[in-house]
Design a protein around this motif. Structure first.
Motif, mmCIF file in Angstrom:
data_model
loop_
_atom_site.group_PDB
_atom_site.id
_atom_site.type_symbol
_atom_site.label_atom_id
_atom_site.label_comp_id
_atom_site.label_asym_id
_atom_site.label_seq_id
_atom_site.Cartn_x
_atom_site.Cartn_y
_atom_site.Cartn_z
ATOM 1 N N GLY A 1 -29.124 -38.778 9.622
ATOM 2 C CA GLY A 1 -28.568 -40.113 9.486
ATOM 3 C C GLY A 1 -29.659 -41.112 9.182
ATOM 4 N N ARG A 2 -29.266 -42.279 8.673
ATOM 5 C CA ARG A 2 -30.227 -43.343 8.346
ATOM 6 C C ARG A 2 -30.195 -44.398 9.435
ATOM 7 N NH1 ARG A 2 -27.149 -43.678 3.867
ATOM 8 N NH2 ARG A 2 -26.877 -45.875 4.295
ATOM 9 N N LEU A 3 -31.358 -44.829 9.862
ATOM 10 C CA LEU A 3 -31.478 -45.863 10.887
ATOM 11 C C LEU A 3 -31.656 -47.228 10.238
ATOM 12 C CD1 LEU A 3 -33.839 -43.811 13.123
ATOM 13 C CD2 LEU A 3 -31.592 -44.591 13.816
ATOM 14 N N LYS A 4 -30.983 -48.230 10.811
ATOM 15 C CA LYS A 4 -31.144 -49.606 10.340
ATOM 16 C C LYS A 4 -31.079 -50.519 11.554
ATOM 17 C CE LYS A 4 -26.301 -50.644 9.481
ATOM 18 N NZ LYS A 4 -25.342 -51.221 8.572
ATOM 19 N N ASN A 5 -31.474 -51.778 11.382
ATOM 20 C CA ASN A 5 -31.423 -52.728 12.491
ATOM 21 C C ASN A 5 -29.985 -52.886 12.968
ATOM 22 O OD1 ASN A 5 -34.180 -53.283 12.550
ATOM 23 N ND2 ASN A 5 -33.989 -54.875 11.009
ATOM 24 N N ALA A 6 -29.812 -52.942 14.287
ATOM 25 C CA ALA A 6 -28.475 -53.056 14.873
ATOM 26 C C ALA A 6 -27.964 -54.483 14.755
ATOM 27 C CB ALA A 6 -28.519 -52.640 16.340
ATOM 28 N N ASN A 7 -26.673 -54.607 14.525
ATOM 29 C CA ASN A 7 -26.009 -55.908 14.551
ATOM 30 C C ASN A 7 -25.468 -56.095 15.966
ATOM 31 O OD1 ASN A 7 -24.426 -58.160 14.300
ATOM 32 N ND2 ASN A 7 -23.522 -57.552 12.356
ATOM 33 N N LYS A 8 -26.217 -56.779 16.810
ATOM 34 C CA LYS A 8 -25.879 -56.929 18.226
ATOM 35 C C LYS A 8 -24.618 -57.755 18.451
ATOM 36 C CE LYS A 8 -29.471 -54.828 20.057
ATOM 37 N NZ LYS A 8 -29.428 -53.840 21.091
ATOM 38 N N GLN A 9 -24.160 -58.467 17.447
ATOM 39 C CA GLN A 9 -22.943 -59.277 17.596
ATOM 40 C C GLN A 9 -21.727 -58.388 17.821
ATOM 41 O OE1 GLN A 9 -22.233 -61.951 14.358
ATOM 42 N NE2 GLN A 9 -20.311 -62.678 15.184
ATOM 43 N N TYR A 10 -21.749 -57.185 17.272
ATOM 44 C CA TYR A 10 -20.587 -56.309 17.343
ATOM 45 C C TYR A 10 -20.784 -55.094 18.234
ATOM 46 C CZ TYR A 10 -19.195 -59.194 13.455
ATOM 47 O OH TYR A 10 -18.876 -60.266 12.670
ATOM 48 N N CYS A 11 -21.889 -54.998 18.908
ATOM 49 C CA CYS A 11 -22.154 -53.807 19.720
ATOM 50 C C CYS A 11 -23.062 -54.164 20.888
ATOM 51 C CB CYS A 11 -22.808 -52.741 18.853
ATOM 52 S SG CYS A 11 -23.136 -51.210 19.724
ATOM 53 N N ALA A 12 -22.725 -53.656 22.058
ATOM 54 C CA ALA A 12 -23.532 -53.916 23.246
ATOM 55 C C ALA A 12 -24.517 -52.789 23.520
ATOM 56 C CB ALA A 12 -22.617 -54.119 24.453
ATOM 57 N N CYS A 13 -24.753 -51.919 22.557
ATOM 58 C CA CYS A 13 -25.679 -50.802 22.745
ATOM 59 C C CYS A 13 -27.098 -51.318 22.988
ATOM 60 C CB CYS A 13 -25.641 -49.877 21.541
ATOM 61 S SG CYS A 13 -24.081 -49.011 21.366
ATOM 62 N N THR A 14 -27.871 -50.526 23.713
ATOM 63 C CA THR A 14 -29.230 -50.949 24.074
ATOM 64 C C THR A 14 -30.235 -50.759 22.947
ATOM 65 O OG1 THR A 14 -29.713 -48.776 25.034
ATOM 66 C CG2 THR A 14 -28.847 -50.474 26.526
ATOM 67 N N SER A 15 -29.963 -49.872 22.006
ATOM 68 C CA SER A 15 -30.909 -49.602 20.924
ATOM 69 C C SER A 15 -31.003 -50.793 19.971
ATOM 70 C CB SER A 15 -30.475 -48.362 20.136
ATOM 71 O OG SER A 15 -31.368 -48.124 19.066
#
Length: 189
Positions: free
Chosen positions: A77-91
């Protein structure tokens, strides 16, 4: 590799995770074309979490194959910066899964918690920064409104239902959308 060690400069990695959330299949149709997507959230043994999204054929395949609560070894898979507005994940990153992605189901050896919560009281909502992610609450449902259909600005029909939830000190209106508003089986308590 632990979730917290993921970064976009890694070309190969392997995660041992539990699927903690399976989103609904979403569809789009615009000038660039049409398609669908499906997202999941996963947590590792250190309780770090990451979101992953599948598109088109991969979404169709993995939505049917992945089991909520099951453990997997994941590669590709490809990694990209997380959009924290839509996800509460810690990464700080999220994964776009593709044809190179593989999920191998493994036995649950107990090393990955089934669910992790950080509970808040309703009165604490005011102090939480808007768009900072999801919050966990324990409350009772005081009332359930009728399911209504709305039309979005893009002309899409969407279901909506208002609830009133309360804890020992406060109550608040909560709006649920889409399939959650349509399907009230979760409410049969």
């Amino acid at each position: 590799v632990p979730v917290k060690s993921l970064n976009p400069y890694q070309t190969t990695w392997q995660l041992k995770v539990r699927v903690t959330n399976k989103g609904e299949m979403k569809f789009w149709n615009n000038a660039k074309g049409e398609g669908n997507l499906f997202s999941i959230e996963m947590v590792d043994a250190d309780e770090d979490s990451v979101r992953g999204t599948f598109f088109k054929e991969d979404a169709d395949r993995w939505a049917a194959e992945l089991t909520l609560g099951a453990c997997y070894v994941v590669t590709g898979g490809r990694l990209k910066n997380a959009n924290k507005q839509y996800c509460a994940c810690t990464s700080d990153y999220e994964i776009t899964f593709g044809r190179e992605t593989n999920f191998s189901k493994i036995d649950d050896d107990g090393s990955i918690k089934k669910m992790g919560y950080r509970f808040n009281r309703i009165g604490a909502i005011k102090a939480i920064e808007p768009n900072s992610g999801l919050i966990d609450m324990i409350a009772i449902v005081k009332s359930v409104g009728e399911c209504t259909e709305i039309t979005t600005k893009k002309g899409k029909q969407m279901s909506r239902r208002d609830l009133v939830i309360a804890d020992q000190e406060h109550e608040v209106r909560l709006t649920i959308w889409g399939g959650h508003a349509d399907d009230m089986e979760w409410y049969n308590v």
